[in-house]
Motif scaffolding. Structure first.
Motif, short mmCIF file in Angstrom:
data_model
loop_
_atom_site.label_atom_id
_atom_site.label_comp_id
_atom_site.label_asym_id
_atom_site.label_seq_id
_atom_site.Cartn_x
_atom_site.Cartn_y
_atom_site.Cartn_z
N TYR A 128 92.76 55.35 -33.86
CA TYR A 128 92.47 55.93 -32.54
C TYR A 128 92.55 57.46 -32.59
N THR A 129 93.49 57.98 -33.38
CA THR A 129 93.63 59.44 -33.45
C THR A 129 92.40 60.09 -34.05
N PHE A 130 91.81 59.46 -35.07
CA PHE A 130 90.59 60.01 -35.66
C PHE A 130 89.45 60.05 -34.65
N LEU A 131 89.30 58.99 -33.85
CA LEU A 131 88.21 58.95 -32.88
C LEU A 131 88.40 60.01 -31.80
N THR A 132 89.61 60.15 -31.28
CA THR A 132 89.84 61.17 -30.26
C THR A 132 89.68 62.58 -30.82
N ARG A 133 90.10 62.79 -32.08
CA ARG A 133 89.92 64.10 -32.69
C ARG A 133 88.44 64.41 -32.89
N PHE A 135 80.27 56.49 -27.31
CA PHE A 135 81.40 57.41 -27.24
C PHE A 135 81.95 57.52 -25.82
N ALA A 136 81.09 57.43 -24.83
CA ALA A 136 81.56 57.53 -23.45
C ALA A 136 82.53 56.41 -23.09
N PHE A 137 82.38 55.23 -23.69
CA PHE A 137 83.28 54.11 -23.38
C PHE A 137 84.36 53.91 -24.44
N SER A 138 84.07 54.20 -25.69
CA SER A 138 85.05 53.94 -26.74
C SER A 138 86.18 54.96 -26.75
N VAL A 139 85.89 56.22 -26.44
CA VAL A 139 86.96 57.23 -26.45
C VAL A 139 88.01 56.94 -25.39
N PRO A 140 87.66 56.65 -24.12
CA PRO A 140 88.73 56.28 -23.18
C PRO A 140 89.47 55.00 -23.57
N LEU A 141 88.78 54.07 -24.21
CA LEU A 141 89.46 52.87 -24.68
C LEU A 141 90.48 53.24 -25.77
N ALA A 142 90.13 54.20 -26.63
CA ALA A 142 91.08 54.64 -27.65
C ALA A 142 92.29 55.32 -27.03
N TYR A 143 92.08 56.14 -26.00
CA TYR A 143 93.21 56.77 -25.31
C TYR A 143 94.09 55.72 -24.63
N PHE A 144 93.47 54.70 -24.06
CA PHE A 144 94.27 53.65 -23.42
C PHE A 144 95.11 52.89 -24.45
N LEU A 145 94.53 52.59 -25.60
CA LEU A 145 95.28 51.89 -26.63
C LEU A 145 96.38 52.77 -27.21
N LEU A 146 96.16 54.10 -27.24
CA LEU A 146 97.24 55.00 -27.65
C LEU A 146 98.38 55.00 -26.64
N GLN A 162 99.49 52.56 -25.12
CA GLN A 162 100.25 51.32 -25.24
C GLN A 162 101.21 51.33 -26.42
N GLN A 163 101.21 52.40 -27.22
CA GLN A 163 102.10 52.48 -28.38
C GLN A 163 103.45 53.02 -27.95
N GLU A 164 104.47 52.21 -28.09
CA GLU A 164 105.80 52.55 -27.59
C GLU A 164 106.50 53.60 -28.44
N GLU A 165 106.09 53.79 -29.69
CA GLU A 165 106.79 54.74 -30.55
C GLU A 165 106.48 56.19 -30.19
N ARG A 166 105.52 56.43 -29.32
CA ARG A 166 105.19 57.79 -28.91
C ARG A 166 106.10 58.23 -27.77
N SER A 167 106.14 59.54 -27.56
CA SER A 167 106.99 60.09 -26.50
C SER A 167 106.39 59.79 -25.13
N SER A 199 101.89 59.48 -21.10
CA SER A 199 101.34 59.82 -19.78
C SER A 199 100.04 60.62 -19.91
N GLN A 200 99.97 61.54 -20.88
CA GLN A 200 98.73 62.29 -21.08
C GLN A 200 97.60 61.37 -21.52
N ALA A 201 97.89 60.42 -22.40
CA ALA A 201 96.86 59.48 -22.85
C ALA A 201 96.36 58.62 -21.70
#
Length: 678
Positions: A397-402, A419-430, A432-437, A442-444
């Motif tokens: 997901y990080t590669f796609l958003t970058r 890209f219009a639909f996959s990039v927001p889906l990547a942010y949403f899946l990011l 959902q990762q609990e190991e992030r701050s 909240s920004q994702a």
């Protein structure tokens, strides 16, 4: 040199050295041998010149360096201090004396007897840390008094490294170029090992390793023992130009390979795959034949053979690489307009499609980045329509958003539905990762909500087909609203219909997650609220859809043909579907660069009559017109040509009637029959 290093050099262990005369309190004085020469110095005397004579393995000091970073124990430090004091006191003879382990233990402990027989064991010796010394300009060796503080410094450094290693991978990934390719990610076996384990993947290969033939190691594919022996095919790669740190290469076909290429074109025109098979038997590494025959095998449901032929084509091309050509740098370019370079693009694309079907999305993503790095400006195979799907499948997901952040300004990636639909889906899946701050989560979530709403407003025709493929029934408000209704799909331009059909048919499986559907439903209702409130963004997006997407470029048509998505293939225009499409060169560029041309054929079937074409279909060697005459002889020999043509026609009819054989009816083994029919 310290005592511990000296013991390793001699090959001795602590407590196993022989007692010297200095330790026994005897001073025999200088002795002479039988020849009047001084006797050989014993291993325990510690002389520098004779230290190597007692070494059992001269390479033991190499392994001793591995223990350089091990901290000294408290007992070893005491041993070192005592030995330094003893060395400072020194003996008159200057001999180096060593103490056993029992001499450095606490008070009241007895020392070991000097005449104790050394005991040899197979246990590995405990590695000790070697004291380093400093040499002054006068050549004297002085012990460094500050070495005791090194342990504390190393502990601090290790603590700092422990904290930095957590973010080291992220920093390295961010500092590398976007299209950086890693060699280890080009091997599908590495990805399968992560999923299923090495024993499962390599279990069948281990019994055969003894009989394995040692072949050239490659990055793109692994050569197989079942392949024919490789020999030079006549393909080479040349460096054409270097501009601004970017190197431009091209493949070249030698004269022998050109002759094989002409035979291949004849085999393709014959519409008989057996002719291609015969050509491959004579030239097993002809690239275009491998690509075309792979399509034939794939149509016949032989996926394993089709994949093997593509890998063999990649192996043939990789063997022809220029020494400077790099797969990982991202600065090597190939021009798709050159006929010789297209086979490499197509082989890479078909290989990554097989990898994706095989369940290796991470490896397929790496090949997709490789294709894009060969020509990022033109993107001849339009892999931008595929790279978002592979990133989501591989959970990169990080590669796609970058990529979206770096390329949006000059490539307008948001104008592509994928890209219009996959990039927001990547942010949403990011999110959902609990190991992030909590701040990153909240920004994702905010970016995901904002981008998916923009995508639904810009491309409203995606929602209903997406829900239909996911077997999800929309609620009454969404189903009855005209913004997402049937009118949104009918009113969109044909080029946009092809892009949306391609995206929905390819990525609908990624939207079936219940959490994703709940997030999508919330944003759909928010978009409907904006539409009902007559937000100016809605009208602006509608105007953009009408002005843009009038006709798709040729690389998008080429991508749709290679992808073989039924939803997108059905939406192709008539000018694309009406022309023949070959697997080895689908939709060649209109501005192709031709380095060599195919020689003209001796006959011109286009000038023949219908009757002549009919007999040619029955008898391929039949030629009604005969050899082509020169322009000056055409009128003079017109009557003679007519007579010869009639004679050839009659001869052809006689040959045809003579070759006709009537099959006899099958004989009945029971002529009497089983009885009368009712």
């Amino acid at each position: 040199m310290s005592r511990r290093a000296l013991r390793r050099l001699r090959g001795e262990q602590r407590g196993q050295e022989e007692p010297g005369l200095g330790q026994l309190g005897l001073d025999p004085g200088p002795e002479r041998g039988p020849e009047g020469l001084p006797p050989p110095v014993a291993a325990g005397r510690g002389q520098r010149g004779s230290a190597r004579s007692g070494v059992s393995n001269r390479f033991e000091l190499i392994t001793a360096e591995e223990s350089e970073d091990e901290p000294l124990s408290r007992k070893e430090r005491a041993d070192t201090r005592l030995s330094e004091q003893d060395a400072a006191g020194g003996s008159n003879e200057g001999a180096v004396t060593e103490e056993t382990e029992g001499n450095v233990q606490g008070d009241g402990e007895e020392a070991e007897q000097p005449d104790q027989t050394p005991v040899l064991s197979n246990k590995p010796r405990k590695k000790k840390k070697k004291r380093k010394t400093k040499k002054t300009s006068a050549g004297e060796t002085l012990e460094d008094n500050d070495l005791e503080d090194i342990d504390s410094l190393l502990e601090k450094i290790e603590d700092t490294n422990g904290l930095s290693q957590q973010t080291q991978s992220g920093i390295i990934a961010g500092s590398r170029p976007l299209l950086y390719v890693e060699h280890r990610n080009l091997n599908a076996e590495n990805e399968l090992k992560r999923y299923f384990g090495a024993r499962t993947v390599l279990g069948e290969l281990r019994p055969r390793q003894r009989q394995r033939q040692y072949v050239r190691s490659m990055w793109l594919t692994a050569p197989k023992n079942t392949w024919p022996r490789y020999s030079k095919t006549g393909i080479t790669m040349q460096l054409v130009d270097t501009r601004r740190g970017v190197q431009y290469f091209t493949f070249e076909h030698h004269r022998e390979y050109q002759q094989v290429q002409f035979k291949f074109l004849d085999a393709v025109e014959s519409m008989d795959p057996n002719n291609i098979v015969l050509l491959l038997q004579m030239n097993p590494y002809h690239v275009d034949s491998l690509l075309q025959l792979s399509d034939v095998c794939r149509i016949q449901e032989d996926q394993e053979m089709a994949r093997d032929l593509i890998e063999r084509a990649l192996y043939s091309l990789e063997c022809a690489f220029h020494p400077v050509f790099s797969l990982t740098s991202g600065t090597c370019r190939l021009d798709y307009r050159r006929l010789e370079n297209r086979a490499f693009f197509l082989a890479l694309f078909k290989h990554l499609m097989f990898l994706e079907k095989r369940g290796c999305p991470r490896t397929a993503l790496e090949f997709c980045k490789l294709i894009l790095s060969l020509d990022p400006e033109n993107d001849p195979l339009c892999v931008l329509l595929l790279i978002d799907f592979l990133s989501l499948r591989a959970r990169e997901y990080t590669f796609l958003t970058r990529m979206f952040q770096e390329w949006e300004s000059h490539r307008n990636l948001s104008q592509l539905p994928n890209f219009a639909f996959s990039v927001p889906l990547a942010y949403f899946l990011l999110s959902q990762q609990e190991e992030r701050s909590e701040l990153e989560l909240s920004q994702a979530r905010e970016r995901a909500a904002r981008l998916i709403q923009l995508a639904l407003i810009m491309f409203p025709s995606v929602l209903m087909p997406l829900l239909d493929h996911c077997s999800v029934q929309p609620d009454a408000r969404v189903a009855s609203h005209s913004f997402f209704g049937l009118n949104a799909q009918i009113s969109q331009p044909p080029a946009l219909n092809q892009l949306t059909s391609l995206y929905v048919g390819r990525t609908h499986s990624l939207w079936k997650d219940p959490a994703v559907m709940a997030w999508l439903e919330t944003n759909v209702h928010e978009v409907l609220r904006m539409v009902d409130a007559q937000d100016p963004l809605v009208e602006e997006s509608e105007h953009k859809r009408k002005m843009r997407y009038q006709s798709a470029p040729r690389n998008i048509y080429r991508h749709i043909i290679l992808s073989e998505m039924k939803e997108a293939t059905a939406a192709l225009p008539l000018e694309v579907t009406s022309q023949p499409v070959m697997g080895f060169d689908p939709l060649p560029p209109l501005d192709s660069i031709v380095s060599y041309t195919r020689p003209e054929r001796t006959n011109h079937p286009s000038n023949e009559s219908t009757l002549s074409l009919f007999f040619r279909s029955l008898l391929p060697n039949f030629n009604l017109q005969g050899d082509i005459r020169h322009d000056g002889d055409e009128e003079a020999g017109a009557g003679q040509d007519l007579n010869q043509g009639v004679n050839r026609l009659m001869a052809a009819m006689r040959d045809m009637l003579a070759n006709i054989q009537f099959q006899e009816p099958p004989r009945d083994d029971n002529p009497e029959g089983d009885g009368d029919w009712d």
